[in-house]
Scaffold this motif. Structure first.
Motif, PDB file in Angstrom:
ATOM      1  N   SER A  48       0.848  -1.184   0.000  1.00 35.54           N
ATOM      2  CA  SER A  48       0.000   0.000   0.000  1.00 35.54           C
ATOM      3  C   SER A  48       0.891   1.243   0.000  1.00 35.54           C
ATOM      4  CB  SER A  48      -0.891   0.005   1.241  1.00 35.54           C
ATOM      5  OG  SER A  48      -0.101   0.144   2.412  1.00 35.54           O
ATOM      6  N   LYS A  49       0.292   2.403  -0.129  1.00 32.32           N
ATOM      7  CA  LYS A  49       1.057   3.652  -0.151  1.00 32.32           C
ATOM      8  C   LYS A  49       1.905   3.808   1.093  1.00 32.32           C
ATOM      9  CE  LYS A  49       0.454   8.653  -0.771  1.00 32.32           C
ATOM     10  NZ  LYS A  49      -0.553   9.743  -0.994  1.00 32.32           N
ATOM     11  N   ASP A  50       1.373   3.346   2.233  1.00 36.62           N
ATOM     12  CA  ASP A  50       2.095   3.494   3.496  1.00 36.62           C
ATOM     13  C   ASP A  50       2.835   2.217   3.912  1.00 36.62           C
ATOM     14  OD1 ASP A  50      -0.455   2.441   3.698  1.00 36.62           O
ATOM     15  OD2 ASP A  50      -0.892   3.338   5.633  1.00 36.62           O
ATOM     16  N   GLY A  51       3.075   1.327   2.959  1.00 36.62           N
ATOM     17  CA  GLY A  51       4.004   0.232   3.196  1.00 36.62           C
ATOM     18  C   GLY A  51       3.450  -1.032   3.809  1.00 36.62           C
ATOM     19  N   VAL A  52       2.135  -1.202   3.853  1.00 34.30           N
ATOM     20  CA  VAL A  52       1.548  -2.447   4.355  1.00 34.30           C
ATOM     21  C   VAL A  52       1.540  -3.464   3.210  1.00 34.30           C
ATOM     22  CG1 VAL A  52      -0.513  -3.546   5.311  1.00 34.30           C
ATOM     23  CG2 VAL A  52       0.129  -1.232   6.023  1.00 34.30           C
ATOM     24  N   VAL A  53       1.937  -4.709   3.509  1.00 38.15           N
ATOM     25  CA  VAL A  53       1.986  -5.744   2.474  1.00 38.15           C
ATOM     26  C   VAL A  53       0.573  -6.288   2.256  1.00 38.15           C
ATOM     27  CG1 VAL A  53       3.094  -7.846   1.660  1.00 38.15           C
ATOM     28  CG2 VAL A  53       4.304  -6.356   3.258  1.00 38.15           C
ATOM     29  N   PHE A  84      -2.994   4.179  -2.666  1.00 36.51           N
ATOM     30  CA  PHE A  84      -3.994   4.087  -1.611  1.00 36.51           C
ATOM     31  C   PHE A  84      -3.348   3.630  -0.305  1.00 36.51           C
ATOM     32  CE2 PHE A  84      -6.520   4.292  -5.317  1.00 36.51           C
ATOM     33  CZ  PHE A  84      -7.814   4.628  -4.957  1.00 36.51           C
ATOM     34  N   THR A  85      -3.696   4.293   0.779  1.00 33.40           N
ATOM     35  CA  THR A  85      -3.182   3.876   2.082  1.00 33.40           C
ATOM     36  C   THR A  85      -3.905   2.612   2.540  1.00 33.40           C
ATOM     37  OG1 THR A  85      -4.825   5.131   3.350  1.00 33.40           O
ATOM     38  CG2 THR A  85      -2.783   6.290   2.711  1.00 33.40           C
ATOM     39  N   TYR A  86      -3.343   1.996   3.546  1.00 31.62           N
ATOM     40  CA  TYR A  86      -3.958   0.788   4.119  1.00 31.62           C
ATOM     41  C   TYR A  86      -5.384   1.081   4.586  1.00 31.62           C
ATOM     42  CZ  TYR A  86      -4.830  -2.836   7.635  1.00 31.62           C
ATOM     43  OH  TYR A  86      -5.386  -3.835   8.387  1.00 31.62           O
ATOM     44  N   ASP A  87      -5.574   2.193   5.281  1.00 33.03           N
ATOM     45  CA  ASP A  87      -6.912   2.542   5.770  1.00 33.03           C
ATOM     46  C   ASP A  87      -7.900   2.745   4.621  1.00 33.03           C
ATOM     47  OD1 ASP A  87      -6.216   2.357   8.423  1.00 33.03           O
ATOM     48  OD2 ASP A  87      -5.825   4.495   8.662  1.00 33.03           O
ATOM     49  N   LYS A  91     -11.548   0.140   3.083  1.00 36.02           N
ATOM     50  CA  LYS A  91     -12.916   0.576   2.791  1.00 36.02           C
ATOM     51  C   LYS A  91     -13.517  -0.157   1.582  1.00 36.02           C
ATOM     52  CE  LYS A  91     -11.825   5.282   4.387  1.00 36.02           C
ATOM     53  NZ  LYS A  91     -12.473   5.165   5.708  1.00 36.02           N
ATOM     54  N   LEU A  92     -12.702  -0.882   0.850  1.00 36.57           N
ATOM     55  CA  LEU A  92     -13.141  -1.499  -0.399  1.00 36.57           C
ATOM     56  C   LEU A  92     -13.670  -2.917  -0.188  1.00 36.57           C
ATOM     57  CD1 LEU A  92     -10.165  -0.382  -2.673  1.00 36.57           C
ATOM     58  CD2 LEU A  92     -12.412   0.702  -2.429  1.00 36.57           C
ATOM     59  N   ASP A  93     -14.478  -3.343  -1.144  1.00 27.45           N
ATOM     60  CA  ASP A  93     -14.998  -4.716  -1.166  1.00 27.45           C
ATOM     61  C   ASP A  93     -14.225  -5.499  -2.223  1.00 27.45           C
ATOM     62  OD1 ASP A  93     -16.497  -7.069  -1.326  1.00 27.45           O
ATOM     63  OD2 ASP A  93     -17.979  -6.154  -2.644  1.00 27.45           O
ATOM     64  N   TYR A  94     -13.662  -6.624  -1.830  1.00 26.36           N
ATOM     65  CA  TYR A  94     -12.823  -7.427  -2.711  1.00 26.36           C
ATOM     66  C   TYR A  94     -13.525  -8.685  -3.218  1.00 26.36           C
ATOM     67  CZ  TYR A  94      -9.229  -4.304  -1.042  1.00 26.36           C
ATOM     68  OH  TYR A  94      -8.510  -3.171  -0.749  1.00 26.36           O
ATOM     69  N   GLY A  95     -14.883  -8.725  -3.049  1.00 26.86           N
ATOM     70  CA  GLY A  95     -15.561  -9.957  -3.406  1.00 26.86           C
ATOM     71  C   GLY A  95     -16.774  -9.852  -4.289  1.00 26.86           C
ATOM     72  N   SER A  96     -17.549  -8.783  -4.196  1.00 25.87           N
ATOM     73  CA  SER A  96     -18.835  -8.762  -4.879  1.00 25.87           C
ATOM     74  C   SER A  96     -18.702  -8.690  -6.401  1.00 25.87           C
ATOM     75  CB  SER A  96     -19.698  -7.605  -4.377  1.00 25.87           C
ATOM     76  OG  SER A  96     -19.041  -6.378  -4.577  1.00 25.87           O
ATOM     77  N   TRP A  97     -17.522  -8.343  -6.921  1.00 28.92           N
ATOM     78  CA  TRP A  97     -17.296  -8.345  -8.372  1.00 28.92           C
ATOM     79  C   TRP A  97     -17.357  -9.751  -8.950  1.00 28.92           C
ATOM     80  CZ3 TRP A  97     -13.310 -11.261 -10.433  1.00 28.92           C
ATOM     81  CH2 TRP A  97     -12.379 -11.744  -9.515  1.00 28.92           C
ATOM     82  N   PHE A  98     -17.095 -10.744  -8.090  1.00 25.42           N
ATOM     83  CA  PHE A  98     -16.990 -12.127  -8.536  1.00 25.42           C
ATOM     84  C   PHE A  98     -18.388 -12.702  -8.736  1.00 25.42           C
ATOM     85  CE2 PHE A  98     -16.217 -16.720  -7.653  1.00 25.42           C
ATOM     86  CZ  PHE A  98     -15.253 -16.965  -8.617  1.00 25.42           C
ATOM     87  N   GLU A  99     -18.653 -13.243  -9.910  1.00 25.33           N
ATOM     88  CA  GLU A  99     -20.010 -13.656 -10.292  1.00 25.33           C
ATOM     89  C   GLU A  99     -20.647 -14.604  -9.282  1.00 25.33           C
ATOM     90  OE1 GLU A  99     -22.323 -15.804 -14.040  1.00 25.33           O
ATOM     91  OE2 GLU A  99     -20.207 -15.257 -14.198  1.00 25.33           O
ATOM     92  N   GLN A 100     -19.872 -15.589  -8.805  1.00 28.30           N
ATOM     93  CA  GLN A 100     -20.427 -16.571  -7.874  1.00 28.30           C
ATOM     94  C   GLN A 100     -20.532 -16.021  -6.451  1.00 28.30           C
ATOM     95  OE1 GLN A 100     -18.613 -20.542  -8.273  1.00 28.30           O
ATOM     96  NE2 GLN A 100     -17.699 -19.841 -10.173  1.00 28.30           N
ATOM     97  N   LEU A 109      -7.275  -8.639   2.068  1.00 25.72           N
ATOM     98  CA  LEU A 109      -6.376  -9.657   2.596  1.00 25.72           C
ATOM     99  C   LEU A 109      -4.963  -9.083   2.636  1.00 25.72           C
ATOM    100  CD1 LEU A 109      -5.910 -12.591   3.550  1.00 25.72           C
ATOM    101  CD2 LEU A 109      -5.516 -13.194   1.144  1.00 25.72           C
ATOM    102  N   THR A 110      -4.342  -9.123   3.793  1.00 20.39           N
ATOM    103  CA  THR A 110      -2.948  -8.720   3.928  1.00 20.39           C
ATOM    104  C   THR A 110      -2.084  -9.961   4.010  1.00 20.39           C
ATOM    105  OG1 THR A 110      -3.044  -8.688   6.342  1.00 20.39           O
ATOM    106  CG2 THR A 110      -3.594  -6.628   5.178  1.00 20.39           C
ATOM    107  N   LEU A 111      -0.797  -9.789   3.800  1.00 18.76           N
ATOM    108  CA  LEU A 111       0.105 -10.931   3.922  1.00 18.76           C
ATOM    109  C   LEU A 111       0.105 -11.456   5.346  1.00 18.76           C
ATOM    110  CD1 LEU A 111       2.148 -12.852   2.693  1.00 18.76           C
ATOM    111  CD2 LEU A 111       3.939 -11.142   3.138  1.00 18.76           C
TER     112      LEU A 111
END
Length: 262
Positions: A48-53, A84-87, A91-100, A109-111
């Motif tokens: 991320s912009k502030d260095g979070v993996v 984009f910073t970690y914070d 705020k984003l959704d990483y799942g609803s784009w997926f059809e199923q 998900l972070t490392l």
């Protein structure tokens, strides 16, 4: 068992970006659904912009998040992860784009979270460090990834790979016993074996389109493990395993390829 001991076995199947054919790629759900369907998991890591993996494949957020729909991020195109910073990423959704998965939201998900999950479930993971050298110095990227691995005490369960081979050199200078794999696509160097030796990698991950029996034999006889991406056809998987390929990366864990997983 150490990861290298596993990789020296034959006919291994890696969950490419998690179980991405049945769950949104590079999310906790994709890791959860890969259990029992693979021999190890592969994910992608950047900063991320502030260095979070963070675990993301693309340089930008548009394909696998709802960033373009969010009013607070209007005008932030092309939505590069590194901007984009970690914070903000939280705020984003990483799942609803997926059809199923359209009705179900997925968190970032972070490392750190991925490694905690892998450790809890006694699994192994290949972390591919994305080439973000245009945004961060190599040492900053590698230090951030290695810190997460060391904090989780997961050195024996992780394979680091990258198309940016400078990351692999830096990794070996810090953790010489951490297994690494050089990623290649397309044509190969004439001095490939010498080059891999200089990198001190244990493995070489090749794209399916450039693999042939002669090259696999050369690498295996020189002592390198060989992985191939991305293989979704069981017949092709069998051909590769017959060539001597150690492991394949697949999206098709919900279909017939899962029979290979131990």
């Amino acid at each position: 068992m150490k990861f290298l001991e596993l990789l020296k076995r034959n006919r291994l199947v890696a969950a490419h970006r998690g179980a991405r054919s049945i769950a949104p790629e590079n999310t906790l759900s994709s890791l959860q659904k890969s259990i029992g369907r693979c021999d190890f998991v592969e994910i992608d890591a950047g900063l991320s912009k502030d260095g979070v993996v963070v675990v993301m494949h693309d340089d930008t957020l548009q394909r696998t998040t709802d960033v373009a729909k969010m009013e607070i991020f209007k005008g932030r195109a092309p939505y590069r992860v590194c901007d984009f910073t970690y914070d903000e990423l939280l705020k984003l959704d990483y799942g609803s784009w997926f059809e199923q998965n359209s009705a179900h939201k997925e968190p970032l998900l972070t490392l750190k979270i991925a490694l905690e999950f892998i450790k809890k479930n006694g699994m192994f993971i290949n972390v591919e460090i994305k080439d973000i050298s245009n945004f961060f110095e190599d040492k900053i990227v590698v230090d951030a990834v290695i810190k997460e691995i060391e904090d989780a005490e997961m050195q024996e369960s992780v394979l680091l790979s990258s198309f940016r081979h400078e990351y692999l050199k830096e990794t070996k200078s810090i953790l010489p016993d951490l297994p690494t794999a050089a990623l290649f696509e397309g044509n190969f160097r004439d001095d490939l074996l010498e080059y891999l030796g200089d990198l001190q990698v244990e493995a070489c991950n090749l794209d399916d389109g450039s693999v042939d029996e002669k090259r696999v034999k050369m690498l295996r006889e020189a002592g390198f493990l060989v992985g191939v991406y991305t293989v979704n056809d069981p017949k092709r998987a069998e051909e590769l395993f017959e060539m001597g390929v150690n492991y394949i990366f697949s999206d098709s864990l919900d279909r017939s390829l899962k029979r290979y997983a131990k």
